[in-house]
Design a protein around this motif. Structure first.
Motif, PDB file in Angstrom:
ATOM      1  N   ARG A 103       0.845  -1.192   0.000  1.00 16.94           N
ATOM      2  CA  ARG A 103       0.000   0.000   0.000  1.00 16.94           C
ATOM      3  C   ARG A 103       0.883   1.247   0.000  1.00 16.94           C
ATOM      4  O   ARG A 103       0.643   2.192  -0.750  1.00 16.94           O
ATOM      5  N   SER A 107       1.442   4.197  -3.077  1.00 15.34           N
ATOM      6  CA  SER A 107       0.918   5.540  -2.856  1.00 15.34           C
ATOM      7  C   SER A 107       1.994   6.613  -2.784  1.00 15.34           C
ATOM      8  O   SER A 107       1.698   7.789  -2.865  1.00 15.34           O
ATOM      9  N   GLN A 167      -2.751   6.044  -7.242  1.00 17.43           N
ATOM     10  CA  GLN A 167      -3.315   7.385  -7.293  1.00 17.43           C
ATOM     11  C   GLN A 167      -2.237   8.339  -7.787  1.00 17.43           C
ATOM     12  O   GLN A 167      -1.079   8.184  -7.431  1.00 17.43           O
ATOM     13  N   THR A 169      -0.056  11.161  -7.298  1.00 17.57           N
ATOM     14  CA  THR A 169       0.344  11.636  -5.978  1.00 17.57           C
ATOM     15  C   THR A 169       0.354  13.147  -5.920  1.00 17.57           C
ATOM     16  O   THR A 169       0.481  13.823  -6.938  1.00 17.57           O
TER      17      THR A 169
END
Lengths: 242, 242
Positions: A103, A107, A167, A169
């Protein structure tokens, strides 16, 4: 290297022993889309004729594998270094599961590397010291017997879950500086401390170095922050202003 | 069999070929606390002398393994049967990832079983028909090459997340030092930097202080780490050793 490839963690095998295990690790990686293998001092040199057959077709990973003479060199361009260990050994670093580490890797900006030690012995304390976090697979406390390729496949598998979830960033969040910039800072400080007798007695030198490295690795300073601290050190070296 | 064991899925190997692979599957299982192996028509009979060495100590799984002459018989007592396949083949059943299937297995009453086909060919349509759902590991579409033990370990690993196996704990990770300790460190450093002209020009003094404070606040150093850094500063203030 494409932007997508740059988001993938590099798999760093440190002093791997059997070529067969290197091949199996390559196969494990490619199953989940990881392609960048880095080898630090492979025992039997590189290329290794036993690796190919064990890779079961993951030849592209082996062909692109790069060899380094030290762990520090292998992760010099990486902002996030994770050290895999079966058990924690009094190391005061964050301990993450493959899920949590994946994770994080998905990210945060900056390249990631996951370090795996030799088949029998696992990572040396020295290698762990380069990492900001420990990656541990939660395992049966009465039967922990993961081999190298299995440890690699679990990390690759967890990582692959996040591949589509990346995503964009925040632009204002800078990644940690590459490892070589951090090393520059640490060397600079060491060069100032050594003449002051900070590392004495000699028998404690390595432990003291590791401790200080640990303290300075923890923050994950970005390159601006590292630059600020280099400026601090340079100022401290100056003669006082009259 | 204990209540905890009844919640664990049985691993069903259908017509496995090599004893070595049965051993490796046992090892993979036990790493994540799975102990019940069921064998349907193992090609070379059972027990198989090649299984033990490959199990690397997971002998208990092999000793307890039970043998069946059909898949239907092997899963007769199971409420939830999952068939692992690399790709779905026009089967109109729910297709779950190991993660989704593990969540189901953990939450529903009744025994679960996961079916694995022979090494080369995978499950027959016949066997898949017994399952209520397909379990597929999402894999690199250009390189899907999971061996039996790897498929087993990924399922066992996902399942274990729902059990309370040891999670890596962080009890030895100390909290950040109280703010006053950090302030002590920052004041110490400022006291050393000021005579060197670091904060000049005067108009930039506050901004420079803020920047440096930001860099030193980010790590969340604990009190041991702050003490180490105070030691570093004291060493830097000393005269060099002759």
């Amino acid at each position: 290297m494409s932007a997508a490839d740059l988001r993938k963690p590099a798999i760093v095998l440190i002093r791997p022993q059997l070529g067969e295990n290197i091949g199996k690790a390559a196969r494990a990686m490619l199953n989940f889309g990881l392609t960048e293998m880095r080898l630090v001092e492979p025992r039997d040199g590189w290329p290794n004729p036993s690796a190919g057959p064990a890779a079961s077709g993951a030849d592209i990973v082996l062909e692109r594998a790069t060899v380094y003479s030290s762990t520090a060199e292998a992760v010099a361009d990486c902002a996030h270094v994770y050290a895999t260990t079966v058990r924690k050994r009094g190391v005061t670093k964050p301990v993450l599961t493959p899920e949590e580490a994946s994770r994080e890797m998905a990210s945060q900006p900056g390249r990631s590397a996951i370090l795996f030690g030799p088949e029998r012995s696992g990572l040396e304390t020295e290698d762990v010291a380069l990492a900001r976090a420990i990656l541990t697979v939660p395992i049966n406390p009465e039967f922990g017997s993961l081999n190298l390729a299995q440890a690699v496949i679990l990390c690759a598998y967890e990582w692959s879950k996040h591949e589509q979830l990346v995503q964009p960033t925040q632009e204002d969040l800078l990644p940690p500086a590459p490892q070589e910039e951090l090393d520059g800072l640490i060397s600079h400080l060491e060069g100032m401390l050594d003449p002051k007798g900070y590392y004495l007695p000699e028998t404690r030198r390595e432990a003291t170095r590791r401790t200080l490295r640990g303290v300075l690795t923890k923050p994950g300073w970005n390159h601006l922050e590292v630059r600020t601290l280099r400026g601090v050190l340079s100022a401290l070296e100056r003669e006082p202003r009259k």
